[in-house]
Design a protein around this motif. Structure first.
Motif, short mmCIF file in Angstrom:
data_model
loop_
_atom_site.label_atom_id
_atom_site.label_comp_id
_atom_site.label_asym_id
_atom_site.label_seq_id
_atom_site.Cartn_x
_atom_site.Cartn_y
_atom_site.Cartn_z
N ALA A 278 1.14 -0.91 0.20
CA ALA A 278 -0.27 -0.32 0.15
C ALA A 278 0.62 1.19 -0.31
N GLY A 279 1.10 1.87 -1.03
CA GLY A 279 2.11 3.03 -1.33
C GLY A 279 3.49 2.29 -1.15
N SER A 280 4.02 3.17 0.14
CA SER A 280 5.66 2.76 0.25
C SER A 280 5.33 1.55 1.20
N ASN A 281 4.04 1.22 2.09
CA ASN A 281 4.30 0.13 3.26
C ASN A 281 3.67 -1.31 2.23
N ARG A 282 4.95 -2.28 2.96
CA ARG A 282 5.07 -3.38 2.92
C ARG A 282 4.64 -4.06 3.91
N ILE A 283 2.82 -4.72 3.39
CA ILE A 283 2.78 -5.56 4.85
C ILE A 283 3.66 -6.83 4.76
N VAL A 284 3.85 -7.76 5.22
CA VAL A 284 4.19 -9.37 4.67
C VAL A 284 3.27 -10.30 5.18
N LEU A 285 1.79 -11.09 4.81
CA LEU A 285 1.64 -11.63 5.63
C LEU A 285 2.49 -13.27 5.55
N GLY A 286 2.22 -13.32 6.80
CA GLY A 286 2.36 -14.43 7.68
C GLY A 286 1.92 -15.83 6.91
N GLN A 287 2.15 -17.03 7.76
CA GLN A 287 1.62 -18.23 7.28
C GLN A 287 -0.04 -18.28 7.77
N GLU A 288 -0.46 -18.03 9.42
CA GLU A 288 -1.05 -17.96 9.30
C GLU A 288 -2.00 -17.18 9.00
N THR A 289 -1.88 -16.18 8.10
CA THR A 289 -3.50 -15.32 7.51
C THR A 289 -3.50 -15.86 6.12
N CYS A 290 -2.77 -15.87 5.79
CA CYS A 290 -2.44 -16.73 4.76
C CYS A 290 -3.12 -18.44 4.45
N GLY A 291 -2.75 -18.97 5.41
CA GLY A 291 -3.56 -20.82 5.92
C GLY A 291 -5.20 -20.39 5.81
N ALA A 292 -5.51 -18.98 6.59
CA ALA A 292 -6.60 -18.57 6.44
C ALA A 292 -7.43 -18.20 5.75
N ARG A 293 -6.81 -17.89 4.98
CA ARG A 293 -7.29 -17.12 3.35
C ARG A 293 -6.73 -17.60 2.36
N PRO A 294 -7.03 -18.67 2.05
CA PRO A 294 -6.01 -19.34 0.92
C PRO A 294 -6.66 -18.96 -0.56
N GLY A 295 -7.52 -17.51 -0.27
CA GLY A 295 -8.04 -17.23 -1.28
C GLY A 295 -7.13 -16.41 -2.14
N LEU A 296 -6.39 -15.80 -1.19
CA LEU A 296 -5.52 -14.70 -1.58
C LEU A 296 -4.29 -15.06 -2.39
N ASN A 297 -3.69 -16.42 -2.56
CA ASN A 297 -3.22 -17.02 -4.19
C ASN A 297 -4.28 -16.14 -5.65
N ARG A 298 -4.66 -16.24 -5.12
CA ARG A 298 -5.41 -16.15 -6.93
C ARG A 298 -5.15 -14.52 -7.31
N PHE A 299 -5.21 -13.94 -5.43
CA PHE A 299 -4.73 -12.17 -6.19
C PHE A 299 -3.17 -11.42 -6.20
N GLU A 300 -2.56 -12.79 -6.49
CA GLU A 300 -0.99 -12.13 -6.76
C GLU A 300 -1.01 -11.61 -8.18
N GLY A 301 -0.66 -10.61 -7.77
CA GLY A 301 -0.09 -9.84 -8.83
C GLY A 301 -1.44 -8.71 -8.77
N ARG A 302 -3.06 -8.69 -7.98
CA ARG A 302 -3.55 -8.00 -8.71
C ARG A 302 -4.29 -7.19 -7.83
#
Length: 407
Positions: free
Chosen positions: A258-282
């Motif tokens: 988000a702008g110059s801010n980069r938030i790394v999403l950990g395993q717990e976050t991505c594990g709870a929302r596997p649908g995020l993988n479809r939005f890589e690059g989007r």
């Protein structure tokens, strides 16, 4: 007592306006169901159809096992509590509560017994001989409640009953109504515009928008897993922060940029929302609730936390916490959902105004935070509690099989 069931119920006015559009909702026997949404979303119209005060254009409405589409209001065995107390000024509290029972020509002793019991429940015993003008707003609302209780109906219908009370009385009365409904076990349908009321009172909450049901779920589920951006932005006070972000891959991890801010999403976050993988690059809409932001100088909790940078615009010290408004280098999310939420909140145009100036966020910081207006601040973000929405459909991004509403 009985449940209330909407089966494809619509209300269509003569000009074609669909005030309620194909509403499917089952309110269980003994349940406290809250209908909430912006002004004009159809929640009061839905309630009035249950009461028989609005004709049903399409669909079937049941109270218990009985279809009531064409049953007169007086024969539906429901009791309604309105925004206005609608008390008779020339009658005593006793006679106001007893009015409906006397119309039914119940024996005097039975009337007295019901009124006395209701007065005890509502703390009105010492006021039974007073006229409404001698009562406070909260006491008058209790009288209106008493008039509904003594009828021992199948269901209570309440249309914004607390909106005429001051803030302190509202808090007190919503607790009393919740306790009363729990004690009586009577099916209750409660309409409010106040989402704090909805969250604190309902067994389940139904969020409506433009005549359509968006989501129905227990309060905590609405809060933690909103089905779409509208529900996420409407439920919560202060409202969820909504900003534009892009999902990128970095060293195998997904990162929300988000702008110059980069938030790394950990395993717990991505594990709870596997649908995020479809939005890589989007692009996505990133939602962060104020309580999931903290002054990094006070950070004590380990876990999946990342930091963002901002500049403090305003602080509001509330004693137990500090509400901190700060700008980040990033763009506010501006979608039709966001515009509608802003219109309801009376903040139209603010997001568009901030498009080139950075997004304004609100954090609920600990009371020990010493940040002041003008300070640069490092803010800790609990990434486990982040929300993500598809900017095109508005749907929450979870497992990739999202649907429009749930029960």
């Amino acid at each position: 007592m009985a449940g209330v069931t909407f089966e494809g119920v619509s209300k269509i006015y003569g000009d074609g306006t669909r005030a309620v559009d194909t509403l499917d909702l089952e309110i269980r026997d003994g349940e406290f169901m809250v209908l909430v949404g912006p002004s004009g979303c159809g929640k009061s119209t839905a309630l009035r159809m249950v009461a028989g005060l609005e004709e049903i254009s399409e669909g079937v409405l049941r109270i218990g096992d009985r279809v009531v589409n064409h049953v007169p209001p007086r024969d539906r065995d429901i009791a309604m509590v309105f925004q206005s107390y609608a008390l008779y000024p020339h009658l005593t509290v006793y006679d106001n509560i007893a009015f409906g029972l006397k119309l039914q020509k119940l024996p005097k002793e039975q009337v007295r017994e019901r009124v006395t019991r209701a007065a005890e429940l509502l703390g009105l015993t010492e006021y039974l001989e007073r006229k409404p003008r001698a009562l406070s707003g909260g006491q008058r609302q209790r009288v209106a409640m008493g008039r509904a209780i003594v009828r021992e109906p199948n269901a209570f219908l309440m249309d914004e009953p607390l909106s005429n009370l001051d803030a302190k009385l509202r808090v007190q009365m919503r607790a009393e109504i919740s306790q009363l409904q729990n004690d009586l076990g009577t099916t209750t349908v409660y309409v409010t515009h106040d989402q704090v009321e909805a969250m604190t009172m309902g067994d389940r909450v139904a969020v409506m928008r433009k005549g359509e049901l968006q989501q129905v779920a227990p309060p905590q589920e609405l809060y933690d897993r909103p089905v779409n951006l509208f529900v996420g932005g409407f439920i919560g006070s202060p409202a969820m922060n909504l900003v534009e972000a892009t999902l990128e891959r970095q060293n195998g991890d997904l990162v929300a940029v988000a702008g110059s801010n980069r938030i790394v999403l950990g395993q717990e976050t991505c594990g709870a929302r596997p649908g995020l993988n479809r939005f890589e690059g989007r692009s996505v809409v990133l939602g962060i609730r104020p309580e999931d932001l903290e002054d990094a100088a006070l950070e004590t909790e380990a876990g999946e936390r990342q930091h963002i940078q901002g500049q403090v615009a305003l602080t509001e010290a509330l004693g137990s916490e500090v509400m901190v408004h700060f700008k980040i280098d990033g763009r506010p999310a501006v979608t039709d959902d966001v515009r509608e939420l802003a219109k309801d909140a009376g903040t139209e145009g603010l997001a568009e105004r901030d498009l080139e100036r950075g997004a304004t966020m609100v954090g609920r910081f600990g009371a020990r935070s010493r940040v002041r207006a003008g300070d640069n601040v490092e803010v800790a973000v609990d990434t486990r509690a982040l929300h993500f929405f598809d900017p095109e459909t508005g749907l929450g991004i979870y497992d990739g099989n999202e649907r429009e509403a749930n029960g």
